[in-house]
Design a protein around this motif. Structure first.
Motif, PDB file in Angstrom:
ATOM      1  N   ALA A  13      82.029  24.327 107.287  1.00  0.00           N
ATOM      2  CA  ALA A  13      82.344  25.711 106.929  1.00  0.00           C
ATOM      3  C   ALA A  13      83.434  26.260 107.845  1.00  0.00           C
ATOM      4  CB  ALA A  13      81.084  26.573 107.004  1.00  0.00           C
ATOM      5  N   GLU A  14      83.352  25.958 109.128  1.00  0.00           N
ATOM      6  CA  GLU A  14      84.369  26.422 110.074  1.00  0.00           C
ATOM      7  C   GLU A  14      85.730  25.791 109.776  1.00  0.00           C
ATOM      8  OE1 GLU A  14      82.472  25.472 113.772  1.00  0.00           O
ATOM      9  OE2 GLU A  14      81.288  27.330 113.762  1.00  0.00           O
ATOM     10  N   HIS A  36      87.150  27.601 106.788  1.00  0.00           N
ATOM     11  CA  HIS A  36      87.605  28.910 107.263  1.00  0.00           C
ATOM     12  C   HIS A  36      88.963  28.783 107.959  1.00  0.00           C
ATOM     13  CE1 HIS A  36      87.576  32.462 109.984  1.00  0.00           C
ATOM     14  NE2 HIS A  36      86.989  33.045 108.950  1.00  0.00           N
ATOM     15  N   ALA A  37      89.074  27.805 108.847  1.00  0.00           N
ATOM     16  CA  ALA A  37      90.334  27.596 109.576  1.00  0.00           C
ATOM     17  C   ALA A  37      91.451  27.187 108.623  1.00  0.00           C
ATOM     18  CB  ALA A  37      90.144  26.542 110.663  1.00  0.00           C
ATOM     19  N   HIS A  63      76.605  29.196 105.965  1.00  0.00           N
ATOM     20  CA  HIS A  63      77.588  29.204 107.057  1.00  0.00           C
ATOM     21  C   HIS A  63      78.869  29.920 106.637  1.00  0.00           C
ATOM     22  CE1 HIS A  63      75.190  26.881 109.787  1.00  0.00           C
ATOM     23  NE2 HIS A  63      75.111  25.860 108.949  1.00  0.00           N
ATOM     24  N   GLY A 116      91.469  31.912 107.862  1.00  0.00           N
ATOM     25  CA  GLY A 116      90.554  33.025 108.074  1.00  0.00           C
ATOM     26  C   GLY A 116      90.565  34.049 106.952  1.00  0.00           C
ATOM     27  N   ARG A 125      77.848  23.304 109.370  1.00  0.00           N
ATOM     28  CA  ARG A 125      78.484  24.446 110.018  1.00  0.00           C
ATOM     29  C   ARG A 125      79.935  24.117 110.374  1.00  0.00           C
ATOM     30  NH1 ARG A 125      76.430  27.610 115.446  1.00  0.00           N
ATOM     31  NH2 ARG A 125      78.221  28.993 115.582  1.00  0.00           N
ATOM     32  N   GLY A 126      80.152  22.924 110.924  1.00  0.00           N
ATOM     33  CA  GLY A 126      81.512  22.505 111.256  1.00  0.00           C
ATOM     34  C   GLY A 126      82.398  22.438 110.029  1.00  0.00           C
ATOM     35  N   LEU A 133      80.836  33.469 108.197  1.00  0.00           N
ATOM     36  CA  LEU A 133      82.261  33.562 108.519  1.00  0.00           C
ATOM     37  C   LEU A 133      82.973  34.618 107.676  1.00  0.00           C
ATOM     38  CD1 LEU A 133      82.891  29.728 108.780  1.00  0.00           C
ATOM     39  CD2 LEU A 133      82.849  31.356 110.683  1.00  0.00           C
TER      40      LEU A 133
END
Length: 188
Positions: free
Chosen positions: A43-44, A47-48, A86, A52, A40-41, A90
């Motif tokens: 994927a985040e 995304h960042a 994940h 985004g 998950r981290g 997002l």
């Protein structure tokens, strides 16, 4: 153009390269290294890193050993499925295509494919790395072969992860027909 997420089989650190294909060239524009991270981290972090903004699509490429890391069944994509799920949270509607072989190519085949992308017999450079991707560049500069023709992973635990991931992506996206997978007999 789709974004290519190139991963190696490691949990600490989690290492991925972000790449795109442009005019037949593979271009690495970013890298992510997470220590003690989760899928998950990861994927985040992707995304960042992309601000985004949803990519047109995404290919997940990498080590076949990650396929069963979460669920141990033949039909499961393991960690790749977790990453894709994940990412879908997002970016709802994101199309993620898994480009992971059932078995990894032999190390020597993978290295030959990567070397041909770096500079082929005609002098063409078809794999480009942004200077901000320091870990990927250090891998290419510092990774050495061991006495058995494999990759020497003993001298520095932080080396090989980024280059392994991008090498798997090269094999998946630019197949040469000369790649052999582990367990495939060699014809002499």
């Amino acid at each position: 153009r789709p974004v290519i997420l190139a991963a190696d089989n490691n949990r600490n650190p989690l290492c991925v390269g972000l790449l795109q294909i442009d005019a037949g060239k593979l271009q690495q524009f970013a890298e992510i290294t997470l220590r003690g991270g989760s899928w998950r981290g990861l994927a985040e972090a992707v995304h960042a890193r992309l601000g985004g903004k949803a990519p047109v699509g995404m290919y997940l490429c990498g080590d076949a050993d990650l396929r069963g890391k979460i669920h141990d069944t033949e039909t499961s994509w393991g960690a790749y499925q977790a990453i894709a799920e994940h990412l879908a949270v997002l970016w709802p509607g994101l199309t993620v295509e898994l480009r992971v072989p059932r078995a990894n190519p032999l190390v020597v085949s993978r290295l030959e494919a990567a070397n041909r992308m770096c500079c082929n017999a005609r002098g063409e450079r078809r794999f480009l790395v942004d200077p901000s991707c320091r870990q990927a560049i250090m891998d290419r500069e510092q990774v050495r072969l061991d006495d058995n023709g494999g990759i020497d992973k003993r001298h520095d635990h932080d080396r090989t992860h980024h280059s392994d991931g991008t090498d798997y992506a090269i094999c998946a996206l630019f197949p040469t027909g000369h790649l052999r997978q582990a367990g495939t007999p060699q014809i002499a």
